[in-house]
Design a protein around this motif. Structure first.
Motif, PDB file in Angstrom:
ATOM      1  N   LEU A 532      53.951 -63.537  60.715  1.00 27.52           N
ATOM      2  CA  LEU A 532      53.358 -64.342  61.971  1.00 27.52           C
ATOM      3  C   LEU A 532      52.645 -65.630  61.445  1.00 27.52           C
ATOM      4  O   LEU A 532      52.120 -66.290  60.774  1.00 27.52           O
ATOM      5  CB  LEU A 532      52.439 -64.024  62.431  1.00 27.52           C
ATOM      6  N   HIS A 533      53.724 -66.873  61.633  1.00 25.21           N
ATOM      7  CA  HIS A 533      53.089 -68.035  60.472  1.00 25.21           C
ATOM      8  C   HIS A 533      53.682 -68.917  61.528  1.00 25.21           C
ATOM      9  O   HIS A 533      54.460 -69.270  62.636  1.00 25.21           O
ATOM     10  CB  HIS A 533      54.904 -68.450  59.832  1.00 25.21           C
ATOM     11  N   ARG A 534      52.510 -69.350  62.024  1.00 27.85           N
ATOM     12  CA  ARG A 534      52.340 -70.078  63.497  1.00 27.85           C
ATOM     13  C   ARG A 534      52.449 -69.633  64.491  1.00 27.85           C
ATOM     14  O   ARG A 534      51.971 -68.653  64.912  1.00 27.85           O
ATOM     15  CB  ARG A 534      53.189 -72.345  63.295  1.00 27.85           C
ATOM     16  N   ARG A 535      53.338 -69.656  65.681  1.00 28.84           N
ATOM     17  CA  ARG A 535      54.025 -69.176  66.424  1.00 28.84           C
ATOM     18  C   ARG A 535      54.707 -68.576  66.332  1.00 28.84           C
ATOM     19  O   ARG A 535      55.185 -67.358  67.339  1.00 28.84           O
ATOM     20  CB  ARG A 535      53.635 -70.134  67.486  1.00 28.84           C
ATOM     21  N   GLU A 536      55.689 -67.602  65.646  1.00 26.65           N
ATOM     22  CA  GLU A 536      56.633 -67.067  65.393  1.00 26.65           C
ATOM     23  C   GLU A 536      56.968 -65.837  64.205  1.00 26.65           C
ATOM     24  O   GLU A 536      56.597 -66.175  63.156  1.00 26.65           O
ATOM     25  CB  GLU A 536      57.901 -68.860  63.697  1.00 26.65           C
ATOM     26  N   GLY A 537      56.919 -64.964  65.051  1.00 29.25           N
ATOM     27  CA  GLY A 537      56.673 -63.771  64.694  1.00 29.25           C
ATOM     28  C   GLY A 537      57.917 -63.346  63.855  1.00 29.25           C
ATOM     29  O   GLY A 537      59.731 -64.394  63.761  1.00 29.25           O
ATOM     30  N   LYS A 538      57.987 -62.467  62.882  1.00 29.18           N
ATOM     31  CA  LYS A 538      59.401 -61.763  62.054  1.00 29.18           C
ATOM     32  C   LYS A 538      59.726 -63.759  61.165  1.00 29.18           C
ATOM     33  O   LYS A 538      60.837 -62.780  60.782  1.00 29.18           O
ATOM     34  CB  LYS A 538      60.807 -61.511  62.910  1.00 29.18           C
ATOM     35  N   HIS A 539      58.887 -64.448  60.663  1.00 27.91           N
ATOM     36  CA  HIS A 539      58.973 -65.879  59.646  1.00 27.91           C
ATOM     37  C   HIS A 539      59.734 -65.092  58.925  1.00 27.91           C
ATOM     38  O   HIS A 539      60.741 -66.118  58.382  1.00 27.91           O
ATOM     39  CB  HIS A 539      57.458 -66.366  59.696  1.00 27.91           C
ATOM     40  N   ILE A 540      59.983 -64.567  57.903  1.00 31.85           N
ATOM     41  CA  ILE A 540      60.147 -64.087  56.893  1.00 31.85           C
ATOM     42  C   ILE A 540      61.119 -63.666  56.707  1.00 31.85           C
ATOM     43  O   ILE A 540      62.731 -64.294  55.841  1.00 31.85           O
ATOM     44  CB  ILE A 540      58.982 -63.586  55.741  1.00 31.85           C
ATOM     45  N   PHE A 541      60.998 -62.811  58.084  1.00 29.10           N
ATOM     46  CA  PHE A 541      62.557 -61.963  57.675  1.00 29.10           C
ATOM     47  C   PHE A 541      63.824 -62.833  58.376  1.00 29.10           C
ATOM     48  O   PHE A 541      65.231 -62.821  58.171  1.00 29.10           O
ATOM     49  CB  PHE A 541      61.976 -61.001  58.959  1.00 29.10           C
ATOM     50  N   LYS A 542      63.377 -63.791  59.083  1.00 26.53           N
ATOM     51  CA  LYS A 542      64.580 -64.411  60.146  1.00 26.53           C
ATOM     52  C   LYS A 542      64.628 -65.591  59.508  1.00 26.53           C
ATOM     53  O   LYS A 542      65.922 -66.123  58.962  1.00 26.53           O
ATOM     54  CB  LYS A 542      63.349 -65.300  61.570  1.00 26.53           C
ATOM     55  N   ARG A 543      63.850 -66.322  58.247  1.00 28.64           N
ATOM     56  CA  ARG A 543      64.318 -67.253  57.037  1.00 28.64           C
ATOM     57  C   ARG A 543      65.481 -67.251  56.615  1.00 28.64           C
ATOM     58  O   ARG A 543      66.504 -67.892  55.767  1.00 28.64           O
ATOM     59  CB  ARG A 543      62.700 -67.211  56.632  1.00 28.64           C
ATOM     60  N   ALA A 544      64.773 -65.479  55.564  1.00 34.97           N
ATOM     61  CA  ALA A 544      65.438 -64.299  54.842  1.00 34.97           C
ATOM     62  C   ALA A 544      67.177 -64.677  55.337  1.00 34.97           C
ATOM     63  O   ALA A 544      67.596 -64.469  54.576  1.00 34.97           O
ATOM     64  CB  ALA A 544      65.395 -63.189  54.235  1.00 34.97           C
TER      65      ALA A 544
END
Length: 637
Positions: A532-544
């Motif tokens: 959970l990065h700032r307001r973005e859930g699944k941040h690392i998953f989405k980035r990957a």
């Protein structure tokens, strides 16, 4: 995927073969391909088979080569081939190529530690003739169900579904008051309770052992989700690549099948990720299935179509009417006990359509719990920061006052609907999260039950469910704590229960690569701020996943898989609501305050308040209890 059932008479009386047969037959939907039983004096095991692997020789109950142990098994073991070779090296003999026999021989060599070697989803029971032991195990995350009952200290019974235990004439069918309180809080009944005082769920990651001379079983935990020892991340790109490789491996081992295989494709991040990785591993196009609705705000098929076109899947999409509420009574028969997640309706429909082409489907379930995808996680952390800034001596009275007097603006823009936030801020973290996920607001919950029923609760609070798991939590991050709570409650009690019953109703096996326990163990060590990065859930998953999926699939607002319950109960379901809640069976139970039910229904139907979640829970409770009645009056315990 299968259904299992069994009886062990502790008084050594012979098993009633007719009763065991009825228990097996009532689960035929779980395994229409074959059904058989094994009876030896006081022990009886039964099995319904949905043939997936080793179709020719994997029939159950299965007796080992040495003829001293027998097993019934529901699930799939994905590392069974390597375990089979290891066991052969240790002297084990095999007459089949099935994963079932691997479990049985693993028990004979490693005993109860065998479960730690199994990678997959499972619920199984083994009768060891030599040692006169009954050993039962459930997989780590609770993908496969297992109910059991100890009846009068004389008989242990178990089954995949509660309906099989309801065949038992001596089952204690009193309603468990605490389970009812839990249900109207969570929308489901969390492990280990069931709606009946005399039946229980074996919790995920647990085993049950009943040995000769015992009058009650020993239940032990063999696995738990750990959040200890998070990674020190020095290279984020390397972490992204490792995430994809680990998930690709978890997907790959779930593609073994002797029957047609496919995937659910909702158009969300998780199912799209699974399809993208499947496409790179399969020689043939992936069979994908989507459900669309005739109302745009509930329809995600546009995004599913983008993924299907990118990966050239063999895609089928089916549109259903958003007013598909005719399944209300059907659902009560599937779930056996009260279950109030209305997304069970579209889940049932997508399983129904998928079965027309495949027997096995992969799904993306578990991604939200694993990578912090729920919006409520973001709000909880924001509330936690405010709690940390405002001393409790100020926070509780100030926000308590605001929570009491701020109007409940159900139809206002989200930024004006602050009442629930104020109510959460006056609480400590655990109680605040329970407030966030509760089906029934505390103000209604206090008025929902009769004084007599409240006395039966004897001070019990559903918060105790969370408090018990908090004591087991081994991490130190507030986000990880609520992820852990969801993995122990919402994931097995709601999400996995929903998928198991809906898929098994159509004899469809569903595999969940995101809940591979090795992948879960690794993902839980990813630092919380990367999920959970700032307001973005699944941040690392989405980035990957950026190299694999379109940006508008990854970063669009989350829609969920919901249905317009509030609208239904102001329109086509209004008469049903009045009949079943205000004039129906609920009045005879002595559980509910009728004035409260009248008020909730009246306010909702006339549009002055939105009580749809609580009212849907009441409708599903009524349907479930009415169906479970077998001629004897059901009373609250």
């Amino acid at each position: 995927m299968c259904g299992i059932a069994g009886l062990l008479n502790l008084d050594l009386q012979p098993v009633d073969a007719g009763l065991l047969q009825r228990m097996n037959d009532i689960q035929i939907h779980r395994g229409p391909d074959a059904g058989d039983s094994y009876i030896a004096g006081p022990l009886g095991l039964a099995h319904r088979r949905l043939s997936i692997i080793d179709i020719a020789s994997g029939q159950q109950p299965l007796v080992n080569v040495e003829n001293n142990a027998v097993i019934v098994f529901n699930g799939e073991i994905y590392n069974f081939a390597s375990l089979r070779e290891e066991l052969k090296g240790l002297g084990a003999g095999f007459r089949t190529h099935s994963d079932t026999e691997v479990i049985l021989q693993a028990w004979k060599i490693w005993g109860k530690a065998c479960v730690k070697r199994l990678r997959g989803m499972f619920a199984f029971a083994i009768w060891d003739k030599d040692n006169e032991q009954l050993f039962i195990a459930r997989d780590r995350l609770g993908i496969k169900p297992l109910y059991y009952s100890l009846i009068n200290g004389r008989q242990l019974a178990f089954a995949s579904e509660l309906k099989a235990l309801q065949c038992l004439p001596r089952l204690d069918r009193q309603l468990d008051a605490r389970a009812i309180a839990d249900y109207f809080t969570f929308g489901y009944i969390p492990d280990p309770k069931s709606i009946f005082a005399g039946a229980h769920k074996l919790p995920p990651g647990h085993t049950l052992l009943l040995e000769r001379g015992q009058t009650s079983p020993t239940i032990e935990q063999y696995w738990d989700a750990s959040f200890a020892d998070p990674f020190q991340v020095h290279d984020q790109q390397q972490l992204d690549e490792e995430l994809i490789e680990r998930l690709r491996e978890a997907v790959g081992i779930r593609l073994v099948s002797e029957v047609p295989i496919g995937a659910f494709l909702s158009g969300g991040v998780d199912s799209s990720a699974v399809v993208a990785l499947m496409a790179g591993l399969m020689e043939q196009p992936v069979n994908t299935c989507s459900i669309g609705f005739d109302v745009p705000s509930f329809n995600e098929t546009e995004f599913a179509r983008q993924v299907a076109e990118r990966y050239q899947t063999n895609h089928q999409e089916h549109q259903v009417a958003v007013d598909d509420f005719g399944l209300l009574d059907t659902l009560s028969s599937l779930y056996d006990e009260p279950y109030a997640d209305s997304s069970a309706i579209p889940t049932y429909r997508v399983c129904e359509q998928a079965k027309k082409r495949v027997t096995v489907c992969l799904s993306g379930d578990g991604g939200d719990e694993l990578f912090a995808g729920y919006r409520r996680y973001r709000w909880h952390l924001l509330e936690e920061r405010i709690r940390g800034l405002v001393p409790a001596a100020i926070r509780k009275p100030v926000f308590g006052l605001l929570g009491n007097y701020y109007p409940k603006l159900d139809r206002a823009p989200r930024y004006l609907r602050a009442k629930s936030t104020f109510q959460a801020l006056q609480r400590e973290a655990l109680a605040a999260y329970l407030h966030t996920v509760s089906f029934t607001p505390e103000s209604i919950f206090k008025q929902l039950f009769t004084p007599e029923f409240n006395r039966r609760l004897n001070g019990y609070r559903p918060l105790e469910v969370f408090e018990g798991y908090q004591q087991q939590f081994d991490g130190d991050d507030p986000l990880s704590l609520i992820q852990y709570l969801d993995m122990k409650t919402y994931l097995p009690g709601d999400i996995l229960t929903k998928v198991d019953r809906a898929s098994m109703a159509h004899s469809l096996e569903v595999r969940v690569p995101l809940l591979d326990h090795e992948f879960v163990g690794w993902a839980n060590r990813i630092p919380a701020h990367l999920k959970l990065h700032r307001r973005e859930g699944k941040h690392i998953f989405k980035r990957a996943l950026e190299p694999h999926l379109p940006s508008n699939v990854l970063y669009r607002p989350k829609m969920g898989f919901g249905v317009p319950v509030a609208r239904w109960m102001r329109g086509p379901l209004a008469d049903t609501l009045r009949q079943r809640i205000l004039r129906g069976h609920l009045q005879t139970l002595g559980i509910f305050n009728q004035k409260t039910l009248d008020r909730l229904a009246d306010e909702h139907i006339h549009g002055t308040s939105d009580h749809s979640v609580t009212l849907w829970a009441l409708l599903m409770f009524e349907a479930s209890i009415r169906r479970s009645m077998t001629g004897d009056q059901v009373a609250a315990a």
